[in-house]
Design an enzyme around this catalytic site. Structure first.
Site, short mmCIF file in Angstrom:
data_model
loop_
_atom_site.label_atom_id
_atom_site.label_comp_id
_atom_site.label_asym_id
_atom_site.label_seq_id
_atom_site.Cartn_x
_atom_site.Cartn_y
_atom_site.Cartn_z
N ASP B 371 0.87 -1.18 0.03
CA ASP B 371 0.15 -0.06 -0.08
C ASP B 371 1.08 1.19 0.01
OD1 ASP B 371 -2.24 1.51 0.39
OD2 ASP B 371 -2.03 1.75 2.68
N GLY B 645 -4.92 3.88 -3.70
CA GLY B 645 -6.19 4.50 -4.12
C GLY B 645 -5.71 5.85 -4.52
N ASP B 786 -6.68 -2.18 3.28
CA ASP B 786 -5.71 -3.18 2.94
C ASP B 786 -6.04 -4.65 3.28
OD1 ASP B 786 -4.11 -1.03 1.75
OD2 ASP B 786 -3.49 -0.52 3.77
#
Lengths: 286, 1151
Positions: B371, B645, B786
């Site tokens: 992430d 994102g 996540d």
């Protein structure tokens, strides 16, 4: 090393080949042989059997160690492992089990032939079993008095034996369960071809070798049938150093392994010189 | 915990049916609902006892046994044990019963202990005191007697207990469900027979079990769910079991050995009956069968024999391996927890190990999915600039965190703000001040979160999103300070130090789908504003006026620099519009079903026709050493994918910053924009062509991977494009796209996926996981978004970060910072893998060595299943003679030092793809075992055949033979491990030599006494007699040497001719050590040469001169090659590695 099985028709023991256990009087035969070299030190006399599976599982476990250790209750009630050599005619067998039952019972006598006279050679029958076996592991049953016949009361002899266990020897400290021939037999061999110590021939004085080179004869009371299972019987005379008997295997093996190692050492040295440099130039990626 | 006000509950539903209704109704304070509502039946909800333990005192034994025997291995041994009990087998049931008992006991103790801990935790939980209100008084009780748990925070207007007690209300809410972040409910308050007033309850009204109060001392609430129905308890459910690759190959090996076992038994049975066909062999006169044996059916006998052989050889499948592996994993995981380098001082947290099953998987990772926010970056936002209608404002920051108060607008685009600009500017600042959910904490003694001593008053902003905090603080620097929320009025201190008050009417909270949030406020003048802030993509389409182009260009520019951008817009609402909106909202919020969907629809309606105000930019700094870590991972042959994102530009900039993409990386884009231009099909084919053209010619280089001149590719893909690829299509060609996409990805060194929804992250992980090479994947992240990917990947790692602990809780391992991943994989993972693979192979090896002589012996004992070894040896071999050294090896081994592993990430490639457990390695070990077994057996055979091996002429029996083989076996197997051990500590020495000594002592003792209670004394003095014979000694030494020789030879040859990177490093480090030892004269005594030859020579030391000579030739051969001798080489490497270390430390300090 003399094979006296007697399978060959020419062998003097051939007549005894199909002997059975209970043949009385025992079939006897004599084998003459010549020693090329004299034996200087103590000589050990062995009997050897082959194709005899003393290491068969059914056989190995067919004994009762507590009975042999002189335990009185086991004497009269042997372990189930002894089946089918546990009881005979409702009496417990002492010593029970297949091992004891099949004890080697040939008698070997050695004579030196000198000018057609046969001088017997003294064979010592003590000291052939492990000391610990004789003195700790194998014990006669205890009770009042030292009369073995009384102590073994209520038991019967193994089926194949000609006489009961308390009549194995005349000397009291070599009779019953602590008979050394018996103890030696009870230590089951690892392989189907084996030998067991039979007698010792001690050197008498320092001037003469124990056994001089010359002619000898071996008198055999042939009782032990081996023909039915293709077995062989041998008598072996051997001397022993501190390293044990002659053992070609160890020597050969050590020489082989040693030379292999040496050879490899050289080869690796060459490789190291040749390729070690290459490694040096090969960079380690950082 | 001081807060739970308890009301017992009554429901209209019976217990059994309760699960079938969608909602439950709770009557506050036992009060019956006013007449008119439906009839109700008093119903019992579960009490508040939490049970997380598996067993109780009573059912522990049966239940635990049942659980354990469900494992195949345990079950197999149970069967063997039962077979031994039933039929007449060569070994007594004790031989397999005892190890099994040991294994079962150890496991039971471990599980029992864990369960006891759970019981303790449960008890602590269940007995903590709780206050609740009964007839207007506070009462204390133990928590377990509570009947509810959740507290609804809805107490604004109540001031004391009496008032609460007078409350007459019902709460309707959904049935218990495990989603922590969702709650839908409604409270009906009855005021003196009026129509009940309904108010919505959402997850913001819910206190979860275990929550602590921060801003207030007490709170009143109603317990809604109790005991096992609380959301936390529902989440206790065990996660799906992940199994490591090592475990899988271990199972395959087990099956192979099972086949070997069965075939061995079959061969022996068949041979036995062939051999026995002659009656004098089957039943010679000296060895007759008993009556019942003779009568038994031939086939039954054959079957029994088969089973007996199985029992005889069953040790080939190691009983204790499972327990050792489990202990190794369990204890080994502590090394991770204890690692001081992985302890983070800022947070005071060390790594957490949630499962120890996957330790070795850490050494097998091929793909890392990470992430971005909070993982690669700090998630510590800093307000950088804002742009109002094209004017850029930068708050000035002086290094120490002191803030200059006067703000300077730096005009970038337009020169004069003008009057309307001024007004817009103020509106913009107000919007930022108002449009958030930040809470203010005056007291700075609060632990945790963000502390900031700001100018006039010390106050702390707390928010679940660090962006908001950064914005509010940034605005404060620009002159507008958000003071507090009091009685629904938001207070702002503006530039002129006047306090402005806005009434907060509605909050349209943030969610990751809408990617924006809004507030509706009423200013003191009575105007109603709707302020909205959100991602540019979700704001721009809803804007009807404003300087869109200018702001858009600014936003894009910021994004390229890696800043997180937000746009701010507003609209003015008339009173009528507002009341409409409010009605819609209220309706949606009260819905019990599909509340989210309805809310989303309403939001959609309200949030449009904005007037764009401006944009903000917030910087999220990279975590320390993130770039270093990523570089190391890439060097280790691990492909790193970033899933985020964020906007593509932001993400790409971050990727460049953390060296995921390097300057020479050719970036391939697979984005929506590109797909709009061409069809997806064309884009994919184009890309694959570009990629494959190069990789085709450079495959070999890709493997070495380090050549920088090689063109490497980075792929950028966004969520929309991905869903196009993933979308199944009617004509079935989607598989084709997927393959193509995977093909491209495989050839890219780095992939960046931006604009990803949480579920898409998991989808990507799954896609790679199930691709045809079945690579091992690792996912690392810190936030709730996540979690899905963490659960999906083979190994999930959570960062104990700012966005809560959800990721850490759901992960397999949790670490405080991203940089710790490097050590975790490269060092710990590598070690774990090397250790466990050696452990597994060694276990099989030593049992092959153990059992194969027995197999050979069958040929010499008439296939009678006679055991070669004594029962005690059979039993204890795996339990005590050889178990501890390998366990210790499994815990301690460091074939290369940890520093080297960290410095040389490329070493990781040496163990990639389960390298140490491939078939070749497995077969090598097996053959080594067979070879050793043959050496043991035939060595002893030739030693014993027809020769006298004692000095007094007495003969040895079969037990001596077995003991000799066994002695050689124990020594060889232990010394083999000693040869493999690179890392010697005193514990290793103690264990290895200790277990040999233990073997000797045990044998002496076992043979030294006539054991009472045993019905056989076969081992009496066997060992001592054996030791008293010279040839036996010589034989033992020779056999040990010969059986170790091929392995030593193989090692030396491979090391010289085809050294792996690991071995080169080992050599180099040895050179270094030796080099250093030249300067410290005493140290040369300790140089590895002496040590290695010393320890391996120790059996020789006891021997006589003859064998010593032999041994020396032997060892000389090895020493030549093992020993480093070229000093130029060592010098060079010492210098280079030292230089590297130097520069490395330089780097560290400068960062």
């Amino acid at each position: 090393q003399i094979d006296y099985t007697g399978t060959e028709p020419s062998s003097p023991c051939n007549k005894c080949l199909n002997v059975s256990w209970d043949s009385t009087p025992p079939c006897t035969c004599t084998i003459n042989f010549t020693l090329e070299h004299s034996f200087e030190s103590n000589v050990f006399m062995y009997y050897g059997l082959s194709n005899f599976y003393q290491n068969h599982r059914r056989y190995v476990k067919s004994r009762d160690d507590s009975q042999l250790n002189g335990d009185n209750s086991s004497l009269l009630n042997p372990s189930k492992e002894c089946e089918p050599y546990r009881t005979n005619e409702d009496k417990p067998i002492a010593p029970c089990g297949a091992i004891a039952n099949s004890m080697f019972n040939d008698t070997l006598e050695l004579y030196r032939i000198e000018n057609d006279t046969r001088t017997p050679i003294t064979l010592i029958k003590k000291g052939i079993a492990w000391w610990t076996d004789k003195n700790v592991k194998f014990r006669n049953p205890t009770g009042d008095g030292n009369n073995l016949t009384a102590l073994f009361q209520g038991t019967t002899k193994p089926i194949n034996w000609p006489k009961p266990v308390y009549m194995l020897d005349s000397e009291p400290d070599n009779n019953g369960f602590i008979n050394e021939d018996f103890i030696v037999w009870m230590r089951t061999a690892a392989l189907p071809t084996f030998r067991k110590l039979y007698r010792l021939i001690e050197r008498k004085n320092n001037l003469q070798p124990t056994l001089q080179a010359g002619k000898y004869s071996l008198d055999i009371a042939y009782n032990y049938p081996v023909h039915s299972f293709d077995g062989r019987k041998r008598m072996i005379l051997s001397t022993i150093s501190w390293m044990g008997g002659k053992n070609p295997f160890l020597g050969i093996a050590y020489i082989t392994v040693g030379s292999i190692c040496f050879f490899l050492g050289v080869v690796l040295l060459i490789i190291h010189h040749k390729y070690g440099n290459r490694n040096t130039s090969a960079d380690i990626p950082n | 915990m001081d807060c739970s006000l308890l009301r017992t509950l009554v429901s209209r539903y019976c217990a059994g049916e309760e699960n079938w209704v969608d909602s439950r109704t709770i009557y506050v304070g036992h009060r019956e609902p006013p007449p008119g509502t439906e009839a109700y039946i008093p119903q019992r909800f579960p009490d508040n006892r939490i049970v997380s333990s598996k067993y109780t005192f009573w059912n522990f034994v049966p239940k635990n046994l049942f659980e354990q025997f469900r494992r195949i291995a345990n079950f197999y041994f149970l069967i063997i044990f039962l077979v031994q009990l039933i039929i007449d087998t060569p070994t007594s049931p004790v031989t397999s019963g005892l190890p099994l008992l040991f294994v079962i006991t150890v496991t039971a103790i471990k599980q029992g202990y864990e369960d006891w801990l759970r019981h303790k935790a449960d008890n602590a939980m269940n007995q903590c005191p709780v206050h609740f209100i009964q007839h207007g008084k506070l009462v204390r009780k133990q928590s377990r007697k509570l009947r509810t748990y959740y507290a609804v925070q809805d107490t604004k207007s109540f001031h004391n207990e009496q008032e609460i007690d007078a409350l007459h209300a019902t709460i309707e809410c959904e049935q218990p469900q495990p989603d922590l972040y969702k709650f839908v409910g409604r409270i009906n308050v009855y005021h003196d027979r009026n129509e009940p007033t309904a108010r919505p309850l959402g997850s913001e009204n819910l206190l979860l079990r275990g929550a602590t109060l921060k801003n207030t001392e007490k709170i009143f609430g109603v317990a809604i769910y109790t005991g096992m129905e609380t959301k936390m308890a529902l989440n206790y459910q065990a996660k799906s079991q992940k199994r490591s690759a090592v475990e899988k190959s271990m199972n395959v090996f087990l099956i192979v050995y099972l086949c070997i076992l069965i075939s061995k038994a079959l061969i022996n049975t068949v041979l036995k009956y062939m051999w026995q066909s002659e009656p004098f062999r089957d039943e010679p006169w000296y060895n007759q069968k008993t009556e019942p044996e003779r009568k038994r059916n031939v086939f039954l006998r054959a079957f029994t024999d088969f089973l007996a052989f199985m029992v005889l050889f069953n040790y080939i499948i190691p009983v204790s391996m499972y327990v050792t592996v489990e202990m190794q994993k369990f204890l080994g995981s502590y090394f991770l927890t204890w690692d001081e380098e992985m302890f983070d001082e800022d947070t005071g947290e060390g790594p957490l190990v949630n499962t120890s099953d996957l330790n070795e998987e850490l050494g097998q990772i091929e793909y890392v999915f990470t992430d971005k926010t909070g993982t690669l970056t700090e998630n510590n936002m800093e307000f950088v600039e804002c742009c109002i209608e094209g004017h850029v404002y930068v708050p000035h920051v002086i290094c120490n965190g002191q803030i200059l108060h006067d703000c300077t607008g730096i005009d970038m685009i337009d020169s004069s703000p003008g009057a309307s600009g001024k007004e817009r500017e103020e509106l913009f600042f107000r919007a930022l001040c108002l449009c958030h959910t930040v809470q203010v904490k005056d007291d700075d003694s609060v632990d945790g979160l963000k502390k900031n001593h700001l100018s006039r008053r010390s106050c702390i902003y707390i928010s679940s999103s660090p962006d908001e905090v950064a914005l509010v603080e940034g605005i404060q620097r620009l002159g507008y300070t958000y003071l507090r929320l009091k009685d629904n009025f938001m207070e702002i201190l503006n530039r002129e130090n006047n306090i402005e008050k806005f009434e907060l009417l509605e909050v349209l909270s943030f969610d990751s789908v809408r990617r924006r949030m809004s507030v509706i406020v009423k200013s003191s003048t009575g105007d109603i504003f709707l302020f909205c802030k959100g991602a540019d993509s979700s704001i721009f389409p809803r804007v009807k006026e404003g300087k869109i182009d200018q702001i858009r260009s600014r936003v894009e520019r910021n994004a390229v620099e890696g800043l997180r951008t937000l746009c701010v817009a507003y609209k003015k609402l008339t009173a009528e519009e507002y009341s409409n909106a409010q009605k819609l909202l209220q309706n949606a919020k009260l819905a019990l079903q599909d509340r989210e969907k309805k809310l989303a629809e309403v939001y959609e309606k309200i949030e449009r026709d904005f007037i764009l105000l401006g944009a903000t930019a917030v910087e999220d700094r990279l975590q320390e050493k993130a770039a270093d870590t990523i570089e190391a991972l890439q060097k280790a042959g691990i492909k790193v994918w970033v899933l985020t994102g964020d906007k593509m530009e932001t993400a790409a900039a971050a990727c460049y910053a953390c060296k995921l993409f390097r300057r020479n990386t050719q970036i391939l884009e697979l984005t929506t924009k590109k797909i709009e231009e061409q069809s997806l099909h064309d884009v994919l084919f184009d890309l694959s062509k570009t990629v494959l053209r190069h990789s085709g010619s450079l495959t070999r280089d890709t493997f070495s991977g380090l050549s920088t001149d090689m063109q490497d590719y980075g792929l950028i893909i966004d969520g929309a494009a991905l869903s196009l690829i993933m979308k199944p299509r009617q004509d079935g060609s989607s598989g084709n796209y997927r393959e193509l996409f995977l093909e491209i990805c495989r050839n890219c060194s780095a992939v960046l996926c931006c604009r990803m929804a949480p579920l898409q992250k998991a989808q990507i992980v799954k896609l790679i996981k199930l691709s045809k090479e079945h690579p091992i994947t690792l996912a690392i992240g810190d936030g709730a978004n996540d979690v899905s990917m963490i659960l999906e990947a083979h190994v999930g790692i959570g960062i104990i970060g700012k966005e809560g602990r959800q990721a850490a809780r759901n992960s397999d391992y949790a670490i405080p910072k991203f940089k710790h991943l490097k050590k975790m994989l490269l060092v710990h993972g590598h070690f774990y893998y090397v250790r466990i693979s050696e452990l597994v192979q060694y276990f099989f090896y030593k049992n092959v060595c153990f059992i194969f002589p027995q197999f050979l012996y069958q040929f010499f004992c008439g296939f009678s299943q006679q055991t070669l070894y004594d029962t005690a040896y059979l039993t204890l071999y795996n339990i005590s003679f050889t178990s501890l050294p390998i366990l210790l090896y499994g815990l301690m081994e460091q074939h290369v030092s940890a520093d080297t592993l960290k410095r040389e990430p490329s070493l990781y490639r040496d163990i990639a793809k389960n390298a140490l457990l491939r078939w070749r390695a497995f077969i090598y070990w097996t053959f080594l075992g067979v070879f050793d077994a043959v050496v043991f057996f035939f060595g002893a055979y030739f030693l014993f055949e027809n020769t006298i091996v004692t000095s007094n002429g007495q003969m040895f029996g079969n037990w001596t033979f077995g003991t000799l083989v066994f002695t050689v076996l124990v020594f060889t197997v232990t010394l083999k491990l000693a040869l493999d051990t690179h890392y010697w500590t005193w514990v290793n020495h103690f264990m290895i030599w200790g277990s040999l000594v233990f073997y000797i002592i045990f044998s002496l003792l076992w043979g030294g006494i006539i054991w009472p209670f045993l019905n056989y004394q076969r081992m009496y003095y066997v060992f001592m007699q054996m030791l008293s014979s010279g040839p036996a000694w010589l034989g033992i030494i020779l056999l040990i040497t010969v059986s170790l020789l091929p392995d030593v030879l193989k090692k030396v040859l491979c090391r010289q001719l085809w050294p792996t990177a690991t071995e080169r490093i080992q050599n180099a480090s040895r050179h270094c050590r030796e080099h250093i030892s030249e300067f410290t004269p005493l140290a040369c005594l300790k140089s590895p040469r002496y040590r290695s030859s010393d320890c391996s020579n120790s059996p020789a030391r006891r021997s006589n001169s003859h064998s010593k000579k032999m041994m020396f030739t032997h060892w000389r051969g090895i020493d030549y090659s093992v020993l480093p001798s070229v000093f130029g080489y060592s010098n060079k490497h010492c210098r280079s590695s030292a230089g590297y270390r130097y520069s490395g430390s330089g780097l560290e300090t400068s960062v």
